[in-house]
Design an enzyme around this catalytic site. Sequence first.
Site, PDB file in Angstrom:
ATOM      1  N   CYS A 191       0.831  -1.212   0.000  1.00  0.00           N
ATOM      2  CA  CYS A 191       0.000   0.000   0.000  1.00  0.00           C
ATOM      3  C   CYS A 191       0.868   1.266   0.000  1.00  0.00           C
ATOM      4  CB  CYS A 191      -1.009  -0.032   1.146  1.00  0.00           C
ATOM      5  SG  CYS A 191      -2.341   1.163   0.909  1.00  0.00           S
TER       6      CYS A 191
ATOM      7  N   HIS B 276      -3.738  -4.891  -0.235  1.00  0.00           N
ATOM      8  CA  HIS B 276      -3.249  -5.395   1.046  1.00  0.00           C
ATOM      9  C   HIS B 276      -3.214  -6.915   1.051  1.00  0.00           C
ATOM     10  CE1 HIS B 276      -3.158  -1.701   3.508  1.00  0.00           C
ATOM     11  NE2 HIS B 276      -4.002  -1.281   2.600  1.00  0.00           N
TER      12      HIS B 276
ATOM     13  N   GLU C  42      -2.043  -8.822   3.261  1.00  0.00           N
ATOM     14  CA  GLU C  42      -2.338  -9.314   4.616  1.00  0.00           C
ATOM     15  C   GLU C  42      -3.826  -9.286   4.921  1.00  0.00           C
ATOM     16  OE1 GLU C  42      -1.476  -6.353   3.844  1.00  0.00           O
ATOM     17  OE2 GLU C  42      -1.960  -4.858   5.370  1.00  0.00           O
TER      18      GLU C  42
END
Lengths: 257, 216
Positions: free
Chosen positions: B88, B196, B198
């Site tokens: 990001c 993202h 994650e």
Amino acid sequence: MLKSRVIPCLDVKDGRVVKGVSFVDLIDAGDPVEAAKAYDAAGADELTFLDITASSDNRSIIFDVVSETAEHCFMPLTVGGGVREVADIRKLLRAGADKVSINTAAVKRPEFVAEAADKFGDQCIVVAIDAKRVSEDGEAARWEIFTHGGRTPTGIDAVEFAQKVVSLGAGEILLTSMDQDGRKTGYDIALTRTIADAVRVPVIASGGVGTLDHLVEGIRDGHATAVLAASIFHFGTYTIGEAKQHMHDAGIPVRLD
Amino acid sequence: MLVAIIDYGSGNLHSAGKAFERAAREAGLDARIEVTASADLVAKADRIVLPGVGAYADCRAGLDAVPGMVEAITMQVIEKAHPFLGICVGTQLMAERGLEKRISNGLGWIAGDVVEIEPSDPELKIPQIGWNTLDVTRDHPILAGIPTGTDGWHAYFVHSFHIAAGKPEEVVATTDYGGPVTAIVGRDNMVGTQFHPEKSQKLGLALIGNFLKWKP
């Protein structure tokens, strides 16, 4: 192509889910982390925790809930309830929240939205708007902001407020109709559409879902980019998968992988 | 293998750390994942991850505020050519400049500026928030085994800005949001995702696993 999102919302009080969650196989349905894991596995596009803890003594519990959820669920998490200062936002983000939802504090002090957005980026700041229709039948529709669970009128026009917080840096609007909330007769489509068309940021429709058609209407007719629901999922009326399949069949792009 | 996830006061590092631990476990790798604000530890790391949530200028200031950190990253990534993953705003910092709120300098590793996305369809909202698919412009080991294209897996985006790449060959993948939006950039031993990983469930864990195995 960006897909429309289906977002289950869990009301958490003193670290426990307060509206029922009836997943088969869930060992402790009152445990928000267990519920979050189940929604993660079911393919929810995001998860929202709304902390409705009244006592300030127990306010910090939500950080543990968020932190434990983030250890197990690799999905986006929005947390709201009682967010009043930049320090609250930082703590929630550090615990594992991706977005933070601001409600009363944005009404009382709109500049807080700008402070938060400048620090954490617009994309991180959700403003939760609770609106109620105040116009009479036959008049041009008008909605006002209400606080304290829809009990306290503010006299603030909902559309003007939405535009104002967006200009200050809100990256998303979580729009709840206090007229429809809990009634299971569908979103306030006129409200949703009026606000969605009035701002350039995404609007999450909330309040009133009873059937899967209501989710379709929120996107198709309300122009929302995400639909939030609580009880239809918590009580096991429908699964996330059924909701998405229904939206897909109605021609709404959703994530099915 | 020591993996350093750089903590410079920016956002959601807890979940990033956990996602890397899980991906390492699933890939059967013996990896020590450290979320750290220590430039010394970064200087010892085998792999570097620069996450980032927030406004560009604020992130850049936060990175500069950690003593010796920019120097440690630069040594590890540019001089020693250790694998680097940006996430990001961490990815956006790889570019030359960020134009969010005010102009601030990036690390200057990837040609181009970070500019606001401008979807051709005025009905598309800004920020782009949600799940979108990836269109690969250049094969990359980080995407090994991940279905891409219209029917591929989805990645989670939440952003208003992206890198307007100065060199097309540094774009690995785009996503369609009223036109192509930069989704993955990379060159040599560095790669970065606008989305993202994650937070991208199975696509994310697969991509992180690929990064941990990547031998550029």
